[in-house]
Design a protein around this motif. Structure first.
Motif, PDB file in Angstrom:
ATOM      1  N   TYR A 279       2.720  17.192 -10.695  1.00  0.00           N
ATOM      2  CA  TYR A 279       2.061  17.980 -10.121  1.00  0.00           C
ATOM      3  C   TYR A 279       0.590  18.012 -10.015  1.00  0.00           C
ATOM      4  CZ  TYR A 279       0.373  22.916  -9.349  1.00  0.00           C
ATOM      5  OH  TYR A 279      -0.619  23.848  -8.804  1.00  0.00           O
ATOM      6  N   ARG A 280      -0.254  17.457 -11.027  1.00  0.00           N
ATOM      7  CA  ARG A 280      -1.616  17.370 -11.000  1.00  0.00           C
ATOM      8  C   ARG A 280      -1.874  16.222 -10.014  1.00  0.00           C
ATOM      9  NH1 ARG A 280      -4.406  19.525 -14.949  1.00  0.00           N
ATOM     10  NH2 ARG A 280      -6.113  18.148 -14.673  1.00  0.00           N
ATOM     11  N   ILE A 281      -1.012  15.226  -9.711  1.00  0.00           N
ATOM     12  CA  ILE A 281      -1.389  13.988  -8.934  1.00  0.00           C
ATOM     13  C   ILE A 281      -1.446  14.706  -7.679  1.00  0.00           C
ATOM     14  CG2 ILE A 281      -0.973  11.814  -8.054  1.00  0.00           C
ATOM     15  CD1 ILE A 281      -0.311  11.098 -11.030  1.00  0.00           C
TER      16      ILE A 281
ATOM     17  N   GLY B 123      14.321  13.680  -1.285  1.00  0.00           N
ATOM     18  CA  GLY B 123      15.065  14.850  -1.828  1.00  0.00           C
ATOM     19  C   GLY B 123      14.775  14.824  -3.319  1.00  0.00           C
ATOM     20  N   LEU B 124      13.598  14.710  -3.749  1.00  0.00           N
ATOM     21  CA  LEU B 124      13.375  14.578  -5.281  1.00  0.00           C
ATOM     22  C   LEU B 124      12.565  15.816  -5.561  1.00  0.00           C
ATOM     23  CD1 LEU B 124      12.527  10.836  -6.004  1.00  0.00           C
ATOM     24  CD2 LEU B 124      14.640  11.973  -6.789  1.00  0.00           C
ATOM     25  N   THR B 125      12.694  16.446  -6.761  1.00  0.00           N
ATOM     26  CA  THR B 125      11.968  17.472  -7.136  1.00  0.00           C
ATOM     27  C   THR B 125      10.779  16.865  -7.940  1.00  0.00           C
ATOM     28  OG1 THR B 125      13.084  17.982  -9.068  1.00  0.00           O
ATOM     29  CG2 THR B 125      14.007  19.096  -7.042  1.00  0.00           C
ATOM     30  N   ARG B 126       9.848  17.673  -8.263  1.00  0.00           N
ATOM     31  CA  ARG B 126       8.782  17.002  -9.147  1.00  0.00           C
ATOM     32  C   ARG B 126       9.315  16.749 -10.510  1.00  0.00           C
ATOM     33  NH1 ARG B 126       5.230  21.433  -7.629  1.00  0.00           N
ATOM     34  NH2 ARG B 126       4.093  20.888  -5.668  1.00  0.00           N
ATOM     35  N   LYS B 127      10.214  17.775 -10.898  1.00  0.00           N
ATOM     36  CA  LYS B 127      10.673  17.419 -12.078  1.00  0.00           C
ATOM     37  C   LYS B 127      11.747  15.999 -12.310  1.00  0.00           C
ATOM     38  CE  LYS B 127      13.787  19.662 -15.601  1.00  0.00           C
ATOM     39  NZ  LYS B 127      14.504  20.836 -15.903  1.00  0.00           N
ATOM     40  N   GLU B 128      12.412  15.744 -11.356  1.00  0.00           N
ATOM     41  CA  GLU B 128      13.206  14.681 -11.189  1.00  0.00           C
ATOM     42  C   GLU B 128      12.389  13.408 -11.013  1.00  0.00           C
ATOM     43  OE1 GLU B 128      17.264  16.040  -8.645  1.00  0.00           O
ATOM     44  OE2 GLU B 128      15.584  15.654  -7.641  1.00  0.00           O
ATOM     45  N   LEU B 129      11.260  13.391 -10.347  1.00  0.00           N
ATOM     46  CA  LEU B 129      10.508  12.259 -10.326  1.00  0.00           C
ATOM     47  C   LEU B 129       9.619  12.179 -11.672  1.00  0.00           C
ATOM     48  CD1 LEU B 129       9.117  10.003  -8.646  1.00  0.00           C
ATOM     49  CD2 LEU B 129       7.315  11.674  -7.803  1.00  0.00           C
ATOM     50  N   GLY B 130       9.343  13.337 -12.136  1.00  0.00           N
ATOM     51  CA  GLY B 130       8.581  13.277 -13.751  1.00  0.00           C
ATOM     52  C   GLY B 130       9.664  12.429 -14.499  1.00  0.00           C
ATOM     53  N   ILE B 131      10.764  12.741 -14.594  1.00  0.00           N
ATOM     54  CA  ILE B 131      11.836  12.252 -15.612  1.00  0.00           C
ATOM     55  C   ILE B 131      12.102  10.744 -15.128  1.00  0.00           C
ATOM     56  CG2 ILE B 131      14.242  12.149 -16.371  1.00  0.00           C
ATOM     57  CD1 ILE B 131      14.246  15.440 -15.786  1.00  0.00           C
ATOM     58  N   ARG B 132      12.214  10.366 -13.841  1.00  0.00           N
ATOM     59  CA  ARG B 132      12.462   9.183 -13.473  1.00  0.00           C
ATOM     60  C   ARG B 132      11.147   8.102 -13.788  1.00  0.00           C
ATOM     61  NH1 ARG B 132      15.702   8.097  -8.134  1.00  0.00           N
ATOM     62  NH2 ARG B 132      17.440   9.719  -8.442  1.00  0.00           N
ATOM     63  N   SER B 133      10.099   8.392 -13.693  1.00  0.00           N
ATOM     64  CA  SER B 133       8.923   7.790 -13.873  1.00  0.00           C
ATOM     65  C   SER B 133       8.284   7.947 -15.550  1.00  0.00           C
ATOM     66  CB  SER B 133       7.708   8.403 -13.088  1.00  0.00           C
ATOM     67  OG  SER B 133       7.434   9.614 -13.318  1.00  0.00           O
ATOM     68  N   GLY B 134       8.982   8.811 -16.191  1.00  0.00           N
ATOM     69  CA  GLY B 134       8.438   9.046 -17.700  1.00  0.00           C
ATOM     70  C   GLY B 134       7.175   9.787 -17.731  1.00  0.00           C
TER      71      GLY B 134
ATOM     72  N   ARG C 264      -0.927  13.304  -1.314  1.00  0.00           N
ATOM     73  CA  ARG C 264      -0.072  13.640  -0.013  1.00  0.00           C
ATOM     74  C   ARG C 264       1.212  12.569  -0.022  1.00  0.00           C
ATOM     75  NH1 ARG C 264      -5.305  14.059   2.063  1.00  0.00           N
ATOM     76  NH2 ARG C 264      -5.127  11.871   2.874  1.00  0.00           N
ATOM     77  N   ALA C 265       0.723  11.419  -0.227  1.00  0.00           N
ATOM     78  CA  ALA C 265       1.729  10.455   0.103  1.00  0.00           C
ATOM     79  C   ALA C 265       2.993  10.628  -0.757  1.00  0.00           C
ATOM     80  CB  ALA C 265       1.050   8.930   0.033  1.00  0.00           C
ATOM     81  N   ILE C 266       2.704  11.049  -2.158  1.00  0.00           N
ATOM     82  CA  ILE C 266       3.823  11.194  -3.142  1.00  0.00           C
ATOM     83  C   ILE C 266       4.575  12.350  -2.760  1.00  0.00           C
ATOM     84  CG2 ILE C 266       4.094  11.859  -5.225  1.00  0.00           C
ATOM     85  CD1 ILE C 266       1.703  10.339  -6.203  1.00  0.00           C
ATOM     86  N   LYS C 267       3.949  13.389  -2.278  1.00  0.00           N
ATOM     87  CA  LYS C 267       4.897  14.497  -1.781  1.00  0.00           C
ATOM     88  C   LYS C 267       5.827  14.365  -0.700  1.00  0.00           C
ATOM     89  CE  LYS C 267       4.457  19.466  -1.039  1.00  0.00           C
ATOM     90  NZ  LYS C 267       5.420  19.418   0.136  1.00  0.00           N
ATOM     91  N   GLN C 268       5.098  13.442   0.341  1.00  0.00           N
ATOM     92  CA  GLN C 268       5.855  13.341   1.410  1.00  0.00           C
ATOM     93  C   GLN C 268       7.002  12.252   1.197  1.00  0.00           C
ATOM     94  OE1 GLN C 268       2.363  12.023   3.933  1.00  0.00           O
ATOM     95  NE2 GLN C 268       3.132  13.336   5.315  1.00  0.00           N
TER      96      GLN C 268
END
Length: 367
Positions: free
Chosen positions: A229-231, A211-222, A201-205
Motif C-alpha cells: 500500500y505504501r509503495i 487480478g491480485l489484491t494488495r494482500k495477495e501480492l503482500g503474501i506472495r512477495s513476503g 502506478r506500475a505495480i497497481k496496474q
C-alpha cells in the motif's frame, strides 16, 4: 505425490549446478536476481530439497532463460506441479509477434550470424530512425493516431508545412505591425520521471491486470499488505530496491520496468531481455522488437520502405564484411586509426593538419 519426483530433483540439481559453473554465477548472485534465499538456491543446487516448488522453479527458469521442462530435464511436466509453460514468462509478447509480421510481410529478415558488435549497429541504426519518427508523429503523447500517421506522405506533409510557415510569417508580420512583441512559442517544461510514483502506478496496474489484491501480492512477495500500500500510494520517501525486486519477481517483470526505466515488462534498462530464450535477433533485443512493432502499426508506406531498405543494406554490408575480413589485415586500435587518417589528411593537404605542431619540436641539425 509426484511420480519420479526424486529423479526430477536430481535432474534439477545437475542442470542448475552445470549452468552456474558454465556461466560463472554464484549462489549469492542467483539468489539476488531471482529473489530466492541463499539456502533455497544452495539446496536446489545440491539436490537437498524434499519436493519441487513450482514458484521457485518458475523464478529460476525465468532468470536462466530456460523453460521449466529444460531445467527438470523432461519433455512433460507433471500435472501435480501446476506449472503451465503458457504463462506470461513463456508466451511471446505482442512486440515479438508484430515484429515477426513486419519482417515476414516485407521480406526483410535478419541474418542469423551477426557478431555482437554488428548486432549493436543494427539495433541502434533502426532504433534512431524509428525514434525520430515517434517524436515527429507524437507517439509519446496521449492523442497519437496510428491511422493518421500511417497515411502520411512526403507531399502531404510538405504542403501542410508550407501553409504553416506562411501562417507563421503572416502572424509575425501582423504583430510587428501592431507594435507587439509577443512570443508565441512557449517552452514546455520537461520534468524528470518520479521513480517512486512510477513504481506505484506500475505495480497497481500490473496487480489489476493479474487480478491480485494488495494482500495477495503482500503474501506472495513476503512484504505484507501495508508495504504494498505504501509503495503504491507513493508514501515512501526513498526507494527500497530489494522490495521493488521482490515485487517485480511476483509480477513477472523487471525492476527497471517498475521504475519507469525500460520499454517493456520483460526488459532491463539496457533493452536486454529477461524472459525470452529464443536465439533470433529480435528476441535478444527487446528494443528492436518494439521498434519493428511500431513500424508495423504506425508507419506510413514510405517510412516502412526506409526501414526495410536499412535492413537489406545492413545485411549486405555484413555479407561484405564476412567476404573481405581476411583481406583487411590487422585490427587497429582507435589511436592507430586516428594516426592513419591524420597521415592521409596531411598527404592531401600539405599545409594543414597536425604536422604544423612539428615546428615547435623541430631540432636544427646544425646544432
Amino acid at each position: 505425490m509426484i511420480s519420479d519426483e526424486s529423479n526430477l530433483i536430481s535432474n534439477l540439481s545437475r542442470n542448475v549446478k552445470k549452468i552456474m559453473a558454465d556461466r560463472k554465477i554464484s549462489i549469492n548472485e542467483l539468489a539476488k536476481k531471482t529473489g530466492l534465499s541463499f539456502s533455497v538456491i544452495r539446496n536446489i543446487r545440491d539436490g537437498k530439497i524434499k519436493k519441487l516448488n513450482a514458484q521457485n522453479l518458475n523464478k529460476l527458469a525465468g532468470y536462466l532463460h530456460l523453460s521449466p521442462s529444460q531445467l527438470l530435464g523432461t519433455d512433460s511436466i507433471p500435472e501435480e506441479l501446476n506449472i503451465i509453460e503458457e504463462c506470461a514468462e513463456f508466451i511471446p509478447s505482442f512486440f515479438e509477434k508484430e515484429a515477426e509480421e513486419f519482417t515476414s510481410e516485407n521480406r526483410c529478415g535478419f541474418l542469423k550470424g551477426y557478431d555482437l558488435q554488428y548486432e549493436e549497429c543494427i539495433v541502434n541504426t533502426i532504433h534512431f530512425y524509428i525514434e525520430a519518427h515517434k517524436l515527429a508523429t507524437g507517439y509519446y503523447h496521449e492523442a497519437a493516431e496510428p491511422v493518421k500517421t500511417k497515411s502520411l506522405t512526403k507531399e502531404s506533409v510538405n504542403k501542410a508545412y508550407e501553409k504553416y510557415i506562411l501562417n507563421q510569417i503572416f502572424q509575425k508580420f501582423s504583430q510587428e505591425k501592431e507594435g507587439r512583441q509577443e512570443n508565441n512559442v512557449k517552452g514546455e517544461e520537461v520534468k524528470a520521471v518520479d521513480q517512486i510514483a512510477a513504481a506505484g502506478r506500475a505495480i497497481k496496474q500490473l496487480r489489476d491486470l493479474y487480478g491480485l489484491t494488495r494482500k495477495e501480492l503482500g503474501i506472495r512477495s513476503g512484504l505484507g499488505e501495508d508495504c504494498i500500500y505504501r509503495i503504491e500510494s507513493g508514501m515512501n520517501k526513498k526507494i527500497n530496491y530489494e522490495h521493488i525486486s521482490e515485487i517485480a519477481g511476483e509480477l513477472l517483470c523487471t525492476p527497471d520496468f517498475l521504475l519507469g526505466e525500460s520499454c517493456d515488462p520483460t526488459s532491463n534498462r539496457d533493452g536486454s531481455s529477461l524472459f525470452y530464450r529464443r536465439d533470433g535477433l529480435i528476441y535478444r533485443h527487446v528494443q528492436l522488437g518494439h521498434d519493428l512493432a511500431y513500424a508495423w502499426n504506425y508507419m506510413d508506406s514510405e517510412s516502412k520502405a526506409v526501414v526495410v531498405d536499412m535492413i537489406h543494406t545492413l545485411n549486405t554490408m555484413y555479407n561484405y564484411k564476412e567476404l573481405s575480413e581476411e583481406s583487411f589485415g590487422k585490427r587497429l586500435s582507435i589511436q592507430e586509426v586516428f594516426f592513419r587518417e591524420q597521415a592521409l589528411y596531411t598527404e592531401r593537404w600539405k599545409n594543414r593538419g597536425a604536422h604544423f605542431y612539428t615546428k615547435k619540436y623541430k631540432v636544427d641539425k646544425g646544432e
